[in-house]
Design a protein around this motif. Sequence first.
Motif, PDB file in Angstrom:
ATOM      1  N   GLN A 108       0.817  -1.204   0.000  1.00  0.00           N
ATOM      2  CA  GLN A 108       0.000   0.000   0.000  1.00  0.00           C
ATOM      3  C   GLN A 108       0.860   1.267   0.000  1.00  0.00           C
ATOM      4  OE1 GLN A 108      -3.826   0.097   1.989  1.00  0.00           O
ATOM      5  NE2 GLN A 108      -3.418  -1.908   2.896  1.00  0.00           N
ATOM      6  N   PRO A 113      -1.931   2.368  -6.991  1.00  0.00           N
ATOM      7  CA  PRO A 113      -3.278   1.918  -6.600  1.00  0.00           C
ATOM      8  C   PRO A 113      -3.964   1.085  -7.666  1.00  0.00           C
ATOM      9  CG  PRO A 113      -2.980   4.253  -6.101  1.00  0.00           C
ATOM     10  CD  PRO A 113      -1.801   3.839  -6.932  1.00  0.00           C
ATOM     11  N   ARG A 117      -8.574  -2.167  -4.181  1.00  0.00           N
ATOM     12  CA  ARG A 117      -7.598  -2.521  -5.212  1.00  0.00           C
ATOM     13  C   ARG A 117      -8.072  -3.759  -5.981  1.00  0.00           C
ATOM     14  NH1 ARG A 117      -2.211  -1.591  -5.754  1.00  0.00           N
ATOM     15  NH2 ARG A 117      -2.003  -0.672  -3.671  1.00  0.00           N
TER      16      ARG A 117
END
Length: 269
Positions: free
Chosen positions: A86, A91, A115
């Motif tokens: 992350q 993304p 995601r």
Amino acid sequence: MSKGKIHFIGGGQMAEAIIRACLAGGTLAAGQISVSDINEGRLGLLKTKYNVDTESTQQEGLSAAELIVIAVRPQDNLVALGTLIQQSASPSAVIVSIVAGVTIAQLGDYFGAERPIVRVIPNTLTDTGYGYSGVALNAAASLEQVEAFLLGFGKVQVLEESYIDIFTGFGVAGPNYIYYFIESFTDAGVLAGLPREQAWKVALENMLGAVAMLQQTGLHPRQLLDINNSPGGVGMHGLYELNNSDFAAGLQRSVLAAVKRTTELGVKK
């Protein structure tokens, strides 16, 4: 051939099999692939054999990747891995997990539910082009995002996630039962008096031919059994003894045991 970068987290046997098949089939080039692993020996082997990138840092591999393949063990620290992804990955990068037993919901907790996440149970026949990988997708993912990659190491069946553990114990473990049967069938020929090399060739040819007959005729196995066996004949006497051996039920219990173990691997400790 896909042009995007793919980063493998984990460079074990299954990751290597996928890389080998994709490179051999031309669906990926070595320059598209980066791999990270805690085992320096594995990284050296993958670099030497396939010339993939094993020298970039984890962060560098993640930041450049369109696909991120999670190829670690279920008991590894997925929480820490999720934090790293992350922080470092785009993304829009698609998570492709081949971690047995870990659900899409769990993967979403680790890597972000918004995601694209694709849970893949890869087949073990990657070098042959045969075998199905079972695939389940979250709402943010589409098959088009990963299909070219997945077809690089076999065929694909998109499944409801509730079937994934069953698929693992039945479909992915399936070659084990075929190998075991061929070994046992060959031994039976040797026990009856054939030289092993001859028995081996007969066993393989019978297996290939029987599958071809099922595919070409579209008949049920029972229909072909009826065609092949005359009343009181040689084949029926052999099948009678096989029925007495509990062969079918033993095979079914084996599949159920494999499915049960798959489910256990996904249970958080």
